[in-house]
Design a protein around this motif. Sequence first.
Motif, PDB file in Angstrom:
ATOM      1  N   ARG A 141      18.911 -59.487  41.972  1.00 48.14           N
ATOM      2  CA  ARG A 141      18.243 -58.188  41.892  1.00 48.14           C
ATOM      3  C   ARG A 141      19.163 -57.081  42.410  1.00 48.14           C
ATOM      4  N   THR A 142      20.418 -57.114  41.982  1.00 48.24           N
ATOM      5  CA  THR A 142      21.376 -56.103  42.400  1.00 48.24           C
ATOM      6  C   THR A 142      21.952 -55.383  41.186  1.00 48.24           C
ATOM      7  N   VAL A 143      22.349 -54.132  41.397  1.00 45.34           N
ATOM      8  CA  VAL A 143      22.939 -53.315  40.341  1.00 45.34           C
ATOM      9  C   VAL A 143      24.206 -52.667  40.884  1.00 45.34           C
ATOM     10  N   THR A 144      25.283 -52.791  40.123  1.00 44.46           N
ATOM     11  CA  THR A 144      26.517 -52.091  40.487  1.00 44.46           C
ATOM     12  C   THR A 144      26.961 -51.234  39.307  1.00 44.46           C
ATOM     13  N   VAL A 145      27.483 -50.058  39.623  1.00 45.01           N
ATOM     14  CA  VAL A 145      28.024 -49.140  38.627  1.00 45.01           C
ATOM     15  C   VAL A 145      29.437 -48.783  39.054  1.00 45.01           C
ATOM     16  N   GLU A 146      30.406 -49.145  38.216  1.00 48.49           N
ATOM     17  CA  GLU A 146      31.815 -48.956  38.534  1.00 48.49           C
ATOM     18  C   GLU A 146      32.162 -49.564  39.888  1.00 48.49           C
ATOM     19  N   GLY A 147      31.543 -50.706  40.169  1.00 41.08           N
ATOM     20  CA  GLY A 147      31.829 -51.452  41.384  1.00 41.08           C
ATOM     21  C   GLY A 147      31.028 -51.030  42.602  1.00 41.08           C
ATOM     22  N   ASP A 148      30.271 -49.948  42.494  1.00 38.95           N
ATOM     23  CA  ASP A 148      29.482 -49.465  43.624  1.00 38.95           C
ATOM     24  C   ASP A 148      28.033 -49.929  43.495  1.00 38.95           C
ATOM     25  N   MET A 149      27.472 -50.426  44.597  1.00 37.65           N
ATOM     26  CA  MET A 149      26.090 -50.892  44.601  1.00 37.65           C
ATOM     27  C   MET A 149      25.135 -49.705  44.507  1.00 37.65           C
ATOM     28  N   ARG A 150      24.087 -49.846  43.699  1.00 36.93           N
ATOM     29  CA  ARG A 150      23.069 -48.817  43.567  1.00 36.93           C
ATOM     30  C   ARG A 150      21.706 -49.401  43.941  1.00 36.93           C
ATOM     31  N   GLU A 151      20.918 -48.638  44.672  1.00 36.21           N
ATOM     32  CA  GLU A 151      19.587 -49.072  45.084  1.00 36.21           C
ATOM     33  C   GLU A 151      18.565 -48.588  44.066  1.00 36.21           C
ATOM     34  N   LEU A 152      17.864 -49.548  43.437  1.00 35.96           N
ATOM     35  CA  LEU A 152      16.846 -49.216  42.452  1.00 35.96           C
ATOM     36  C   LEU A 152      15.493 -49.753  42.900  1.00 35.96           C
ATOM     37  N   THR A 153      14.425 -49.044  42.528  1.00 30.94           N
ATOM     38  CA  THR A 153      13.089 -49.571  42.748  1.00 30.94           C
ATOM     39  C   THR A 153      12.848 -50.704  41.753  1.00 30.94           C
ATOM     40  N   SER A 154      11.769 -51.444  41.932  1.00 31.55           N
ATOM     41  CA  SER A 154      11.485 -52.569  41.037  1.00 31.55           C
ATOM     42  C   SER A 154      11.273 -52.098  39.601  1.00 31.55           C
ATOM     43  N   ARG A 155      10.608 -50.949  39.415  1.00 32.74           N
ATOM     44  CA  ARG A 155      10.388 -50.423  38.065  1.00 32.74           C
ATOM     45  C   ARG A 155      11.696 -49.945  37.449  1.00 32.74           C
ATOM     46  N   GLU A 156      12.514 -49.273  38.228  1.00 33.22           N
ATOM     47  CA  GLU A 156      13.806 -48.822  37.727  1.00 33.22           C
ATOM     48  C   GLU A 156      14.668 -50.009  37.323  1.00 33.22           C
ATOM     49  N   PHE A 157      14.624 -51.065  38.124  1.00 26.57           N
ATOM     50  CA  PHE A 157      15.390 -52.274  37.813  1.00 26.57           C
ATOM     51  C   PHE A 157      14.910 -52.869  36.491  1.00 26.57           C
TER      52      PHE A 157
END
Length: 219
Positions: A141-157
């Motif tokens: 349940r993780t998201v990275t953009v250009e190597g940087d971690m981004r915090e998303l809510t469950s709906r955004e994920f």
Amino acid sequence: MRSILIAEDDPHITSFVRRGLRAAGYETAEAADGHTALLMARSGMFDLVLLDIGLGVMDGFDVLANLRGEGVATPVIILTARDSVIDTVRGLESGANDYVTKPFQFAELIARVRLRIGDGEGRAAGPVLTHGEVRVDVRARTVTVEGDMRELTSREFALLEVFLQNAGQVLSRDQLIGHVWGMDFDPASNVVDVYVRALRGKIGVDRIETVRGAGYRFR
């Protein structure tokens, strides 16, 4: 590619589930009554069965009892409007692997499907989705953009996951509502626009394109 049998007598629900599963990378087949569902499920051609209880000819409980009595171990997820404890316990004790009540959120159903049939060959079952510099680890349940971690809510994920599964395709607001918020969510709501705006702010404005009059596309 993994194949799922949808045993459901409501054509609206069947169509909704079929579209969602195919968009997630699964093959599907349908049975509108219990007898047909039993014949198809015992064939061994399917990796999982989504089983309604209120089927004609033979109800879902009888279908399940026959399958387990014959030694068929195909995972079964009961998908039903019956939400009583008695029915839930009966379904699980009869050999169901999971029990989901209607109305449901499609993102949750997909997560339960993945849990029961593993990675397989479908895109949705894989633990990591990538497109360009955006990487989604479904299990962690993780998201990275250009190597940087981004915090998303469950709906955004869940919304980002649907976009990545269908990168390059135009998805209507109704499709996104069905996948992320569930089939009974008000289609007149502007919730999709609100969440797309929030998601753009976290992963980059240019990555989600507005297609006027049609919906959104992940570029």
